[in-house]
Design a protein around this motif. Structure first.
Motif, PDB file in Angstrom:
ATOM      1  N   LYS A  17      23.058  -8.429  -3.885  1.00  0.00           N
ATOM      2  CA  LYS A  17      21.923  -7.804  -4.938  1.00  0.00           C
ATOM      3  C   LYS A  17      21.278  -6.935  -3.024  1.00  0.00           C
ATOM      4  CE  LYS A  17      21.589 -11.927  -6.965  1.00  0.00           C
ATOM      5  NZ  LYS A  17      19.719 -12.542  -7.232  1.00  0.00           N
ATOM      6  N   LEU A  18      20.958  -5.684  -4.382  1.00  0.00           N
ATOM      7  CA  LEU A  18      20.304  -4.455  -3.582  1.00  0.00           C
ATOM      8  C   LEU A  18      19.079  -3.656  -4.408  1.00  0.00           C
ATOM      9  CD1 LEU A  18      23.384  -4.443  -2.503  1.00  0.00           C
ATOM     10  CD2 LEU A  18      22.831  -1.609  -2.277  1.00  0.00           C
ATOM     11  N   ALA A  19      17.994  -3.675  -3.540  1.00  0.00           N
ATOM     12  CA  ALA A  19      16.689  -3.417  -4.421  1.00  0.00           C
ATOM     13  C   ALA A  19      15.955  -2.035  -3.342  1.00  0.00           C
ATOM     14  CB  ALA A  19      15.310  -4.558  -4.809  1.00  0.00           C
ATOM     15  N   LEU A  20      15.783  -0.920  -4.597  1.00  0.00           N
ATOM     16  CA  LEU A  20      15.218   0.009  -3.816  1.00  0.00           C
ATOM     17  C   LEU A  20      13.630   0.158  -3.757  1.00  0.00           C
ATOM     18  CD1 LEU A  20      15.504   2.423  -2.198  1.00  0.00           C
ATOM     19  CD2 LEU A  20      16.277   3.874  -4.084  1.00  0.00           C
ATOM     20  N   ARG A  21      12.997  -0.096  -2.740  1.00  0.00           N
ATOM     21  CA  ARG A  21      11.754  -0.253  -3.062  1.00  0.00           C
ATOM     22  C   ARG A  21      11.086   1.042  -1.694  1.00  0.00           C
ATOM     23  NH1 ARG A  21      10.826  -5.346  -5.740  1.00  0.00           N
ATOM     24  NH2 ARG A  21       8.725  -4.161  -5.596  1.00  0.00           N
ATOM     25  N   LYS A  22       9.480   1.444  -2.891  1.00  0.00           N
ATOM     26  CA  LYS A  22       8.820   2.514  -2.375  1.00  0.00           C
ATOM     27  C   LYS A  22       7.680   1.646  -1.636  1.00  0.00           C
ATOM     28  CE  LYS A  22       8.861   6.313  -4.200  1.00  0.00           C
ATOM     29  NZ  LYS A  22       8.406   7.897  -5.373  1.00  0.00           N
ATOM     30  N   GLN A  23       7.247   1.654  -0.065  1.00  0.00           N
ATOM     31  CA  GLN A  23       6.200   1.656  -0.055  1.00  0.00           C
ATOM     32  C   GLN A  23       5.182   1.324  -1.184  1.00  0.00           C
ATOM     33  OE1 GLN A  23       4.995   3.251   4.246  1.00  0.00           O
ATOM     34  NE2 GLN A  23       3.882   1.732   4.521  1.00  0.00           N
ATOM     35  N   GLY A  24       4.337   0.371  -1.267  1.00  0.00           N
ATOM     36  CA  GLY A  24       3.460   0.180  -2.050  1.00  0.00           C
ATOM     37  C   GLY A  24       3.755   0.130  -3.016  1.00  0.00           C
ATOM     38  N   GLN A 381       8.213  -8.221  -0.662  1.00  0.00           N
ATOM     39  CA  GLN A 381       7.695  -8.914   0.938  1.00  0.00           C
ATOM     40  C   GLN A 381       8.410  -8.534   1.775  1.00  0.00           C
ATOM     41  OE1 GLN A 381       5.289 -10.714   1.139  1.00  0.00           O
ATOM     42  NE2 GLN A 381       4.856 -10.982   3.811  1.00  0.00           N
ATOM     43  N   ILE A 382      10.032  -8.249   2.352  1.00  0.00           N
ATOM     44  CA  ILE A 382      10.645  -7.863   2.858  1.00  0.00           C
ATOM     45  C   ILE A 382      10.771  -6.640   3.173  1.00  0.00           C
ATOM     46  CG2 ILE A 382      13.773  -7.990   2.964  1.00  0.00           C
ATOM     47  CD1 ILE A 382      13.905 -10.356   1.499  1.00  0.00           C
ATOM     48  N   ALA A 383      10.683  -6.042   1.719  1.00  0.00           N
ATOM     49  CA  ALA A 383      10.307  -4.146   2.263  1.00  0.00           C
ATOM     50  C   ALA A 383       8.792  -3.910   2.985  1.00  0.00           C
ATOM     51  CB  ALA A 383       9.769  -3.398   0.812  1.00  0.00           C
ATOM     52  N   GLU A 384       8.085  -4.740   2.717  1.00  0.00           N
ATOM     53  CA  GLU A 384       6.571  -4.778   3.626  1.00  0.00           C
ATOM     54  C   GLU A 384       6.324  -4.793   4.798  1.00  0.00           C
ATOM     55  OE1 GLU A 384       4.014  -6.439   1.189  1.00  0.00           O
ATOM     56  OE2 GLU A 384       3.664  -4.806  -0.181  1.00  0.00           O
ATOM     57  N   GLU A 385       7.641  -6.398   5.118  1.00  0.00           N
ATOM     58  CA  GLU A 385       7.961  -6.595   6.184  1.00  0.00           C
ATOM     59  C   GLU A 385       8.240  -6.030   7.165  1.00  0.00           C
ATOM     60  OE1 GLU A 385       8.017 -10.238   7.861  1.00  0.00           O
ATOM     61  OE2 GLU A 385       7.392 -11.529   5.064  1.00  0.00           O
ATOM     62  N   SER A 386       9.556  -5.157   6.693  1.00  0.00           N
ATOM     63  CA  SER A 386      10.406  -4.490   7.591  1.00  0.00           C
ATOM     64  C   SER A 386       9.789  -2.772   7.741  1.00  0.00           C
ATOM     65  CB  SER A 386      11.425  -4.077   6.513  1.00  0.00           C
ATOM     66  OG  SER A 386      12.436  -5.189   6.126  1.00  0.00           O
ATOM     67  N   LEU A 387       8.824  -2.610   6.589  1.00  0.00           N
ATOM     68  CA  LEU A 387       7.849  -0.860   7.351  1.00  0.00           C
ATOM     69  C   LEU A 387       7.444  -1.386   8.204  1.00  0.00           C
ATOM     70  CD1 LEU A 387       7.590   0.569   3.974  1.00  0.00           C
ATOM     71  CD2 LEU A 387       9.043   1.220   5.705  1.00  0.00           C
ATOM     72  N   THR A 388       6.760  -2.713   8.415  1.00  0.00           N
ATOM     73  CA  THR A 388       5.401  -3.277   9.433  1.00  0.00           C
ATOM     74  C   THR A 388       6.444  -3.189  10.444  1.00  0.00           C
ATOM     75  OG1 THR A 388       4.020  -4.170   7.525  1.00  0.00           O
ATOM     76  CG2 THR A 388       3.305  -4.866  10.116  1.00  0.00           C
ATOM     77  N   LEU A 389       7.688  -3.847  10.509  1.00  0.00           N
ATOM     78  CA  LEU A 389       8.134  -3.732  11.913  1.00  0.00           C
ATOM     79  C   LEU A 389       8.659  -2.468  12.130  1.00  0.00           C
ATOM     80  CD1 LEU A 389       8.991  -5.639  14.163  1.00  0.00           C
ATOM     81  CD2 LEU A 389      11.661  -5.717  13.026  1.00  0.00           C
ATOM     82  N   LEU A 390       8.624  -1.802  11.274  1.00  0.00           N
ATOM     83  CA  LEU A 390       9.283   0.102  11.893  1.00  0.00           C
ATOM     84  C   LEU A 390       8.440   0.354  12.042  1.00  0.00           C
ATOM     85  CD1 LEU A 390      12.366   1.412  11.339  1.00  0.00           C
ATOM     86  CD2 LEU A 390      11.052   2.285   9.656  1.00  0.00           C
ATOM     87  N   ASP A 391       7.231   0.155  12.393  1.00  0.00           N
ATOM     88  CA  ASP A 391       6.154   1.483  12.293  1.00  0.00           C
ATOM     89  C   ASP A 391       5.796   0.639  13.962  1.00  0.00           C
ATOM     90  OD1 ASP A 391       5.401   2.462  10.274  1.00  0.00           O
ATOM     91  OD2 ASP A 391       3.578   1.668   9.191  1.00  0.00           O
ATOM     92  N   ARG A 392       5.891  -0.867  14.049  1.00  0.00           N
ATOM     93  CA  ARG A 392       5.234  -0.888  15.570  1.00  0.00           C
ATOM     94  C   ARG A 392       6.925  -1.028  16.730  1.00  0.00           C
ATOM     95  NH1 ARG A 392       4.068  -5.694  13.416  1.00  0.00           N
ATOM     96  NH2 ARG A 392       6.222  -7.018  13.881  1.00  0.00           N
TER      97      ARG A 392
END
Length: 401
Positions: A17-24, A381-392
Motif C-alpha cells: 500500500k502507498l500513500a502520498l502525504r503532505k506535511q501537516g 503518524q509515519i509521515a510525521e515521524e519520517s519528516l522529524t527524523l529527516l530534520d534531525r
C-alpha cells in the motif's frame, strides 16, 4: 518547507500500500495499492481509478507500476519515503534512517514476525532500488512500546530466554496508539501532549494500551500479535497449556494449532459465522446466538484488559476508541463501557449512537472521565515521524538494494 511530501509504504506478505502525504495535512494526496502479489491474479488500483491486472508481479514490479502514478499526483519532489516495519525488537526504539545496519536489524528480527518483517524488507529494498536518491525511513510498530518498564514487558520465564533469545512482550499498533493519544491531548486542551489515556485499537487485529504523557506504559499484545484481546480470527489470550492439551488429545501438530489460534478463532471461531463485526451485529439483531456470544465475549475481554491496564497509570484522563470497530461500532463501545462503571466511565447513549462514521467526538456522560472516538491515521503518524527524523539527520548512509 511546510508542504513537503512523504511517500508512505506499507509492504505486506501479498500486498503493498502507498500513500502520498503532505506535511501537516490530514488528508492523503494520493493512495494506491497492489494485491495478490506473486500470483496470476496480481493487480493494482488507486483512488479514483480502475483496477489493473499485473499478473505474477512481485513487490518491485508493483512499485514500478505504482510510482509513475505517485509522480503524476505529487506536484513536487518527494522529500522522504517512510516504511512501516512491524517488528523492531529491542534494537529500534524509534524511527531510523535506513542503512545497512538497519536492514540487518530488520532481518535479524524476522523470526519474531516471520510473516511481516520479510515483506516489509521486500518493500524497502524495492523502494531503495527505484528511488535511490530519496532518504528512506523505517518506522516500527513496536518502537512506541519500548518505554514499557521491565515489570510490564518481562514474562515469568527463565532469564536466558529473554537475555539470549529476546523472549519478552513487545506490543504492536504503536503508531496508532501514539497518534490517537496525541490527538486526545489536543482535543481535551492538553497542548503539551500530557495525559493518562487508555487506548483501544479495534479492527481485525486488536490491542489496548496504557499511555502516560505520550509514552506506552503497558499494552495487551506481547511477543507476537496473538497475545491479548479477542480479534477477528485470532484467539487472544488462552491457557498457555492449550497447545499441549490439543497435541495430546487430538494429535495436532504445532502448525495446526497455530492455524487454529491465528486464523480460525476470535470472532470467527466464536460466532461460527464471520470475523466482520458489521455482519455479526446484523446477525445478532436477527437472533443469531453465535454472533451475540462473540460480541459479548469480545467486549467483556476488552473491558477486562482496559481495567487491568489502568493500574499502569496514576489516574485516568480518559478512554480512546479507534480502529475500524472502535470508530464505527456504537454497540461495541456501549457494551464495553457497560462493564467499566467501576472505573467511573459512563457513556452518553445519545452521543454514542449519533456519532457519524469516521467522525471524531466525545461520548462520555456528565461526570465521567473523557471517552473519545478518534479515527486513527497511522500513515500520517509515519509521515510525521519520517519528516522529524529527516530534520534531525538530513543525510544517510547509502545502502545497496
Amino acid at each position: 518547507m511546510r508542504d513537503r511530501l512523504v511517500l508512505v509504504i506499507n509492504g505486506g506478505s501479498s500486498s503493498i500500500k502507498l500513500a502520498l502525504r503532505k506535511q501537516g495535512s490530514s488528508e492523503p494526496v494520493f493512495e494506491a495499492q497492489a494485491e495478490r502479489l506473486n500470483t496470476p491474479q496480481a493487480s493494482y488500483s488507486y483512488a479514483g481509478g480502475d483496477s489493473h491486472s499485473l499478473p505474477d508481479a512481485d513487490t518491485k514490479a508493483a512499485l514500478n507500476a505504482l510510482l509513475p502514478l505517485v509522480e503524476q499526483h505529487s506536484n513536487g519532489p518527494i522529500s522522504v519515503v517512510g516504511h512501516r516495519v512491524v517488528h523492531g525488537g529491542e534494537q529500534f526504539t524509534g524511527a531510523r534512517l535506513i542503512d545497512d545496519e538497519v536492514l540487518a536489524g530488520i532481518e535479524a528480527n524476522a523470526p519474531l514476525a516471520p510473516l511481516h518483517n520479510p515483506a516489509n524488507l521486500s518493500g524497502i529494498r524495492a523502494a531503495m532500488a527505484l528511488l535511490p536518491d530519496i532518504p528512506q525511513v523505517a518506522v516500527f510498530d513496536t518502537a512506541f512500546h519500548q518505554s514499557m518498564p521491565p515489570h510490564a514487558f518481562r514474562y515469568a520465564l527463565p532469564d536466558e530466554l529473554y537475555a539470549v533469545h529476546g523472549v519478552r512482550r513487545y506490543g504492536f499498533h504503536g503508531t496508532s496508539h501514539q497518534y490517537v493519544a496525541n490527538q486526545a491531548s489536543l482535543l481535551t486542551g492538553r497542548k503539551d501532549g500530557k495525559g493518562a489515556w487508555l487506548s483501544a485499537h479495534l479492527g481485525n487485529g486488536c490491542s489496548s494500551c496504557a499511555i502516560l504523557d505520550g509514552k506506552s506504559m503497558d499494552t495487551s499484545m506481547g511477543l507476537t500479535p496473538l497475545e491479548g484481546l479477542v480479534m477477528g480470527t485470532r484467539s487472544g489470550d488462552v491457557d498457555p497449556n492449550l497447545h499441549a492439551h490439543l497435541a495430546r488429545t487430538l494429535g495436532w501438530d504445532l502448525p495446526r494449532i497455530e492455524q487454529l489460534l491465528n486464523r480460525e478463532s476470535g470472532l470467527l471461531g466464536l460466532s461460527g459465522l464471520s470475523n466482520d463485526m458489521r455482519e455479526l451485529e446484523q446477525a445478532r439483531a436477527n437472533g443469531h446466538g453465535g454472533a451475540q456470544l462473540a460480541i459479548e465475549v469480545f467486549c467483556y475481554r476488552l473491558a477486562r484488559s482496559l481495567a487491568g491496564l489502568a493500574i499502569a497509570l496514576p489516574h485516568i484522563d480518559g478512554l480512546i476508541f479507534t480502529g475500524g470497530i472502535g470508530e464505527n461500532s456504537a454497540l461495541t463501545r456501549a457494551l464495553t463501557l457497560s462493564h467499566l462503571g467501576v472505573m467511573g466511565l459512563r457513556v452518553d447513549p445519545d452521543r454514542n449512537s449519533a456519532l457519524a462514521r469516521g467522525e471524531a467526538g466525545r461520548i462520555e456522560a456528565t461526570g465521567s472521565p473523557a471517552i473519545l472516538v478518534i479515527p486513527t491515521d497511522e500513515e500520517r503518524q509515519i509521515a510525521e515521524e519520517s519528516l522529524t527524523l529527516l530534520d534531525r539527520e538530513p543525510t544517510r548512509t547509502e545502502s545497496p538494494a
